[in-house]
Scaffold this motif. Structure first.
Motif, PDB file in Angstrom:
ATOM      1  N   TYR A 100       0.840  -1.195   0.000  1.00 38.05           N
ATOM      2  CA  TYR A 100       0.000   0.000   0.000  1.00 38.05           C
ATOM      3  C   TYR A 100       0.877   1.248   0.000  1.00 38.05           C
ATOM      4  O   TYR A 100       1.883   1.307   0.711  1.00 38.05           O
ATOM      5  N   SER A 101       0.435   2.247  -0.752  1.00 37.26           N
ATOM      6  CA  SER A 101       1.108   3.538  -0.688  1.00 37.26           C
ATOM      7  C   SER A 101       0.081   4.650  -0.876  1.00 37.26           C
ATOM      8  O   SER A 101      -0.978   4.439  -1.501  1.00 37.26           O
ATOM      9  N   TRP A 102       0.410   5.801  -0.318  1.00 36.90           N
ATOM     10  CA  TRP A 102      -0.492   6.939  -0.371  1.00 36.90           C
ATOM     11  C   TRP A 102       0.262   8.158  -0.870  1.00 36.90           C
ATOM     12  O   TRP A 102       1.389   8.434  -0.440  1.00 36.90           O
ATOM     13  N   ASN A 103      -0.392   8.885  -1.771  1.00 43.19           N
ATOM     14  CA  ASN A 103       0.191  10.080  -2.359  1.00 43.19           C
ATOM     15  C   ASN A 103      -0.668  11.276  -1.978  1.00 43.19           C
ATOM     16  O   ASN A 103      -1.798  11.414  -2.459  1.00 43.19           O
ATOM     17  N   PHE A 104      -0.140  12.139  -1.128  1.00 44.54           N
ATOM     18  CA  PHE A 104      -0.867  13.304  -0.649  1.00 44.54           C
ATOM     19  C   PHE A 104      -0.337  14.528  -1.388  1.00 44.54           C
ATOM     20  O   PHE A 104       0.855  14.830  -1.305  1.00 44.54           O
ATOM     21  N   GLN A 105      -1.205  15.218  -2.104  1.00 42.52           N
ATOM     22  CA  GLN A 105      -0.803  16.419  -2.831  1.00 42.52           C
ATOM     23  C   GLN A 105      -1.754  17.555  -2.475  1.00 42.52           C
ATOM     24  O   GLN A 105      -2.892  17.594  -2.964  1.00 42.52           O
ATOM     25  N   LYS A 106      -1.266  18.470  -1.676  1.00 45.08           N
ATOM     26  CA  LYS A 106      -2.092  19.605  -1.251  1.00 45.08           C
ATOM     27  C   LYS A 106      -2.467  20.491  -2.426  1.00 45.08           C
ATOM     28  O   LYS A 106      -3.560  21.042  -2.468  1.00 45.08           O
ATOM     29  N   SER A 107      -1.558  20.613  -3.375  1.00 46.66           N
ATOM     30  CA  SER A 107      -1.799  21.517  -4.499  1.00 46.66           C
ATOM     31  C   SER A 107      -3.031  21.122  -5.300  1.00 46.66           C
ATOM     32  O   SER A 107      -3.697  21.973  -5.899  1.00 46.66           O
ATOM     33  N   THR A 108      -3.332  19.833  -5.310  1.00 48.11           N
ATOM     34  CA  THR A 108      -4.508  19.356  -6.050  1.00 48.11           C
ATOM     35  C   THR A 108      -5.579  18.828  -5.105  1.00 48.11           C
ATOM     36  O   THR A 108      -6.576  18.248  -5.564  1.00 48.11           O
ATOM     37  N   SER A 109      -5.381  19.006  -3.802  1.00 46.19           N
ATOM     38  CA  SER A 109      -6.334  18.517  -2.788  1.00 46.19           C
ATOM     39  C   SER A 109      -6.663  17.044  -3.025  1.00 46.19           C
ATOM     40  O   SER A 109      -7.839  16.636  -3.081  1.00 46.19           O
ATOM     41  N   SER A 110      -5.622  16.265  -3.183  1.00 48.86           N
ATOM     42  CA  SER A 110      -5.850  14.842  -3.441  1.00 48.86           C
ATOM     43  C   SER A 110      -5.062  13.982  -2.463  1.00 48.86           C
ATOM     44  O   SER A 110      -3.992  14.374  -1.981  1.00 48.86           O
ATOM     45  N   PHE A 111      -5.599  12.833  -2.192  1.00 45.37           N
ATOM     46  CA  PHE A 111      -4.966  11.870  -1.285  1.00 45.37           C
ATOM     47  C   PHE A 111      -5.241  10.488  -1.849  1.00 45.37           C
ATOM     48  O   PHE A 111      -6.122   9.766  -1.404  1.00 45.37           O
ATOM     49  N   ASN A 112      -4.450  10.121  -2.852  1.00 42.71           N
ATOM     50  CA  ASN A 112      -4.703   8.891  -3.601  1.00 42.71           C
ATOM     51  C   ASN A 112      -4.023   7.686  -2.965  1.00 42.71           C
ATOM     52  O   ASN A 112      -2.974   7.798  -2.325  1.00 42.71           O
ATOM     53  N   PHE A 113      -4.615   6.547  -3.210  1.00 40.74           N
ATOM     54  CA  PHE A 113      -4.196   5.288  -2.583  1.00 40.74           C
ATOM     55  C   PHE A 113      -3.861   4.293  -3.683  1.00 40.74           C
ATOM     56  O   PHE A 113      -4.682   4.049  -4.564  1.00 40.74           O
ATOM     57  N   THR A 114      -2.667   3.735  -3.621  1.00 42.01           N
ATOM     58  CA  THR A 114      -2.230   2.775  -4.630  1.00 42.01           C
ATOM     59  C   THR A 114      -1.943   1.427  -3.980  1.00 42.01           C
ATOM     60  O   THR A 114      -1.276   1.356  -2.949  1.00 42.01           O
ATOM     61  N   ILE A 115      -2.474   0.396  -4.611  1.00 41.97           N
ATOM     62  CA  ILE A 115      -2.150  -0.972  -4.206  1.00 41.97           C
ATOM     63  C   ILE A 115      -1.266  -1.555  -5.307  1.00 41.97           C
ATOM     64  O   ILE A 115      -1.654  -1.595  -6.488  1.00 41.97           O
ATOM     65  N   THR A 116      -0.099  -2.000  -4.913  1.00 42.61           N
ATOM     66  CA  THR A 116       0.859  -2.589  -5.862  1.00 42.61           C
ATOM     67  C   THR A 116       0.710  -4.109  -5.840  1.00 42.61           C
ATOM     68  O   THR A 116       0.508  -4.697  -4.779  1.00 42.61           O
TER      69      THR A 116
END
Lengths: 114, 116
Positions: free
Chosen positions: A64-80
């Protein structure tokens, strides 16, 4: 007002593929917290991660990994390298520090096909 | 450690009957939340307590719903009289004191309510 949008209602991928679940949030606060929860077919909600708005470092926990980007107000979740056991509904959620409520998105239903 | 405990796990009742759902939070947690989950509306917060005191009940649908927390280890959600549209899964969750903002919530297994 706070809001969480999970635009992907349902996703199907074949086992071992990588998959990213999108989450976009809205808030007027500068300090807030983001969460991801998993709801497997058995029905209970399982806490996965909590992240505060000041910590933009990406997080990795096993597959599991999470990508938090304030500039785009996103908090995406990736399952590898997805596995059948990852099949579940995944919820992204937001909490502002003015109170203790968590606002949940509508969830993304993930199917991992063998 | 025991997680959040809810009872009953399943409840089938007839319209007009009183329904009482029960929850035991994780020991030491200061916050308790009641949610309702349906396909149409998703996961909705009904009410939450801090140190046994109701803080926000703005999500309670109507006067037919009431919730109490008489002590730190027990809470009830009551529906009287019940209606078919109350059919849903009701979750109880608890969380520890913040200390840097809202903390993660730990959910019980839910009560699946069916009102005929």
């Amino acid at each position: 007002a706070q809001k969480v949008t999970q635009a992907q209602t349902e996703i199907s991928v074949v086992e071992k593929e990588d998959v990213t679940l999108d989450c976009v949030y809205e808030t007027r606060d500068t300090t807030y917290y983001l969460f991801w929860y998993k709801q497997p077919p058995s029905g209970e909600l399982v806490f996965l991660i909590r992240r505060n708005s000041f910590d933009e470092q990406n997080e990795i926990s096993g597959r599991y990994s999470w990508n938090f980007q304030k500039s785009t107000s996103s908090f995406n979740f990736t399952i590898t390298a997805s596995q059948v056991v990852d099949s579940a509904v995944y919820f992204c959620a937001l909490s502002e520090t003015r109170d203790d409520k968590i606002i949940f998105g509508k969830g993304t239903r993930l199917h991992i096909l063998p | 450690d025991a997680g959040v405990i809810q009872s009953p796990r399943h409840e089938v009742t007839e319209m007009g009957q009183e329904v009482t759902l029960r929850c035991k939070p994780i020991s030491g947690h200061d916050y308790l939340f009641w949610y309702r989950q349906t396909m149409m509306r998703g996961l909705e917060l009904l009410i939450y307590f801090n140190n046994n005191v109701p803080i926000d009940d703005s999500g309670m649908p109507e006067d037919r719903f009431s919730a109490k927390m008489p002590n730190a280890s027990f809470s009830t959600l009551k529906i009287q009289p019940s209606e078919p549209r109350d059919s849903a899964v009701y979750f109880c969750a608890s969380s520890p004191r913040g200390g840097g903002g809202p903390r993660e919530q730990f959910f019980g297994p839910g009560t699946r309510l069916t009102v005929l």
